[in-house]
Design a protein around this motif. Structure first.
Motif, PDB file in Angstrom:
ATOM      1  N   GLY A 146      32.248  -3.494 -42.844  1.00 29.51           N
ATOM      2  CA  GLY A 146      33.210  -3.951 -41.850  1.00 29.51           C
ATOM      3  C   GLY A 146      34.618  -4.139 -42.356  1.00 29.51           C
ATOM      4  N   ASN A 149      36.044  -0.624 -42.795  1.00 33.45           N
ATOM      5  CA  ASN A 149      36.233   0.061 -41.520  1.00 33.45           C
ATOM      6  C   ASN A 149      37.385  -0.557 -40.716  1.00 33.45           C
ATOM      7  OD1 ASN A 149      35.208   2.292 -40.064  1.00 33.45           O
ATOM      8  ND2 ASN A 149      34.202   0.933 -38.607  1.00 33.45           N
ATOM      9  N   LYS A 185      30.061  -6.768 -37.693  1.00 33.26           N
ATOM     10  CA  LYS A 185      30.405  -6.106 -36.426  1.00 33.26           C
ATOM     11  C   LYS A 185      31.564  -5.121 -36.582  1.00 33.26           C
ATOM     12  CE  LYS A 185      30.123  -8.432 -32.540  1.00 33.26           C
ATOM     13  NZ  LYS A 185      30.299  -9.469 -31.487  1.00 33.26           N
ATOM     14  N   LYS A 188      31.228  -1.204 -36.852  1.00 32.31           N
ATOM     15  CA  LYS A 188      31.028  -0.328 -35.694  1.00 32.31           C
ATOM     16  C   LYS A 188      32.377   0.061 -35.084  1.00 32.31           C
ATOM     17  CE  LYS A 188      26.606  -2.494 -34.523  1.00 32.31           C
ATOM     18  NZ  LYS A 188      25.847  -3.247 -33.475  1.00 32.31           N
ATOM     19  N   ASP A 189      32.625   1.353 -35.016  1.00 38.34           N
ATOM     20  CA  ASP A 189      33.867   1.835 -34.402  1.00 38.34           C
ATOM     21  C   ASP A 189      33.982   1.357 -32.959  1.00 38.34           C
ATOM     22  OD1 ASP A 189      34.432   3.152 -36.742  1.00 38.34           O
ATOM     23  OD2 ASP A 189      33.848   5.132 -36.009  1.00 38.34           O
ATOM     24  N   SER A 190      32.861   1.317 -32.261  1.00 38.60           N
ATOM     25  CA  SER A 190      32.883   0.908 -30.851  1.00 38.60           C
ATOM     26  C   SER A 190      33.421  -0.509 -30.695  1.00 38.60           C
ATOM     27  CB  SER A 190      31.479   1.006 -30.249  1.00 38.60           C
ATOM     28  OG  SER A 190      30.555   0.198 -30.966  1.00 38.60           O
ATOM     29  N   TYR A 191      33.089  -1.387 -31.641  1.00 33.55           N
ATOM     30  CA  TYR A 191      33.581  -2.770 -31.559  1.00 33.55           C
ATOM     31  C   TYR A 191      35.066  -2.830 -31.897  1.00 33.55           C
ATOM     32  CZ  TYR A 191      33.760  -7.829 -31.877  1.00 33.55           C
ATOM     33  OH  TYR A 191      34.086  -9.154 -31.665  1.00 33.55           O
ATOM     34  N   GLU A 213      37.626   6.867 -34.912  1.00 28.42           N
ATOM     35  CA  GLU A 213      36.304   7.499 -34.895  1.00 28.42           C
ATOM     36  C   GLU A 213      36.157   8.568 -35.980  1.00 28.42           C
ATOM     37  OE1 GLU A 213      35.108   6.939 -30.196  1.00 28.42           O
ATOM     38  OE2 GLU A 213      36.077   8.812 -30.818  1.00 28.42           O
TER      39      GLU A 213
END
Length: 271
Positions: A146, A149, A185, A188-191, A213
């Motif tokens: 995390g 990212n 969390k 996750k790219d979506s978060y 992404e």
């Protein structure tokens, strides 16, 4: 029946028995060969599977590969080698506040929620610039991704504008979106994109979404993390000006309230 015929019949019976035994022995040999071949194939298959598993387990992770990546795509609004110098604020501001943070750091979140607005108001007023240095050490201790990212996503925001970077960083640290340290969390790219929807410059921004992404700034994030590691700073948040740490009066801790920050920054600006 004559004795001669009897002897002939016995000889023929023995010959048939011998031939049958040879045929059975041949079948047994053939069966054993197939068993051996089958076992060898099975052993090779198992060995191949184990070998593949070993190769895969020893294969560098994506982030380890990015750490050694030679070709680094740096976001706009950066300077220096690999774009790891990120300075936000008015160019004519005489002083620079160095701010060291890890996106997953709960104390950084507390600092940003309490003092972040004051810091950025001072930046907008030209009292000082901010040099941001991002860390990823919490990933190392928690076996996560995390911090890395989120730092890459911050690079994507910085590519949009310094203002988008500041607002996105504040959103990531906000009480609404910042997860517990043990929750990965931000991996996750979506978060990360969900958080970005709270920033006007990033909401619906196709280029920003693509960069998050695709991991466009993953290698840059690892170079930034390496810059933090080389800085000698061992914890976050850490604030420094003119090479000296800003701390709450009478302690070695960072200023965690507006009053503590104002006292520390006033002293630093006068120094």
């Amino acid at each position: 029946m004559s004795a001669r015929n009897n002897q002939a019949n016995k000889a023929a019976a023995r010959e048939r028995l011998r031939a049958e035994r040879e045929r059975q022995a041949k079948k047994d040999r053939t069966r054993r060969q197939f068993v051996v071949i089958g076992s060898a194939v099975a052993v090779l298959a198992i060995a191949g599977g184990v070998g593949y598993a070993v190769v895969q387990s020893n294969k560098p992770s994506h982030w380890e590969t990015m750490k050694d990546e030679k070709t680094v795509v740096a976001p706009k609004n950066t300077e220096g080698t690999n774009g790891t110098t990120v300075v936000i604020g008015k160019k004519d501001a005489k002083k620079t506040l160095e701010l060291y943070e890890d996106s997953r750091c709960p104390v950084c979140a507390t600092f940003e929620q309490a003092v972040g607005e004051t810091v950025h108001n001072d930046v907008d007023a030209g009292k000082f610039k901010i040099k941001y240095v991002g860390a990823t050490f919490i990933d190392n201790s928690d076996n996560g991704e995390g911090s890395k990212n989120a730092l890459s996503a911050l690079g994507a925001a910085l590519d949009v504008s310094p203002e988008a970077f500041v607002e996105y960083k504040a959103a990531l640290y906000s009480a609404k979106y910042h997860p517990e340290e043990t929750s990965d969390k931000f991996a996750k790219d979506s978060y990360l994109l969900e958080v970005a929807d709270s920033v006007s410059a990033l909401k619906g921004n196709a280029a920003f979404k693509k960069n998050v992404e695709n991991g466009t700034y993953d290698a840059w994030a690892m170079k930034m993390s390496a810059a933090f590691d080389k800085s000698g700073v061992r914890g976050t948040p850490t604030l420094k000006m003119d090479g000296k740490k800003l701390t709450a009066e009478g302690s070695d801790n960072p200023p965690m309230t507006v009053a503590q920050f104002n006292a520390a920054i006033t002293k630093a600006l006068q120094g």
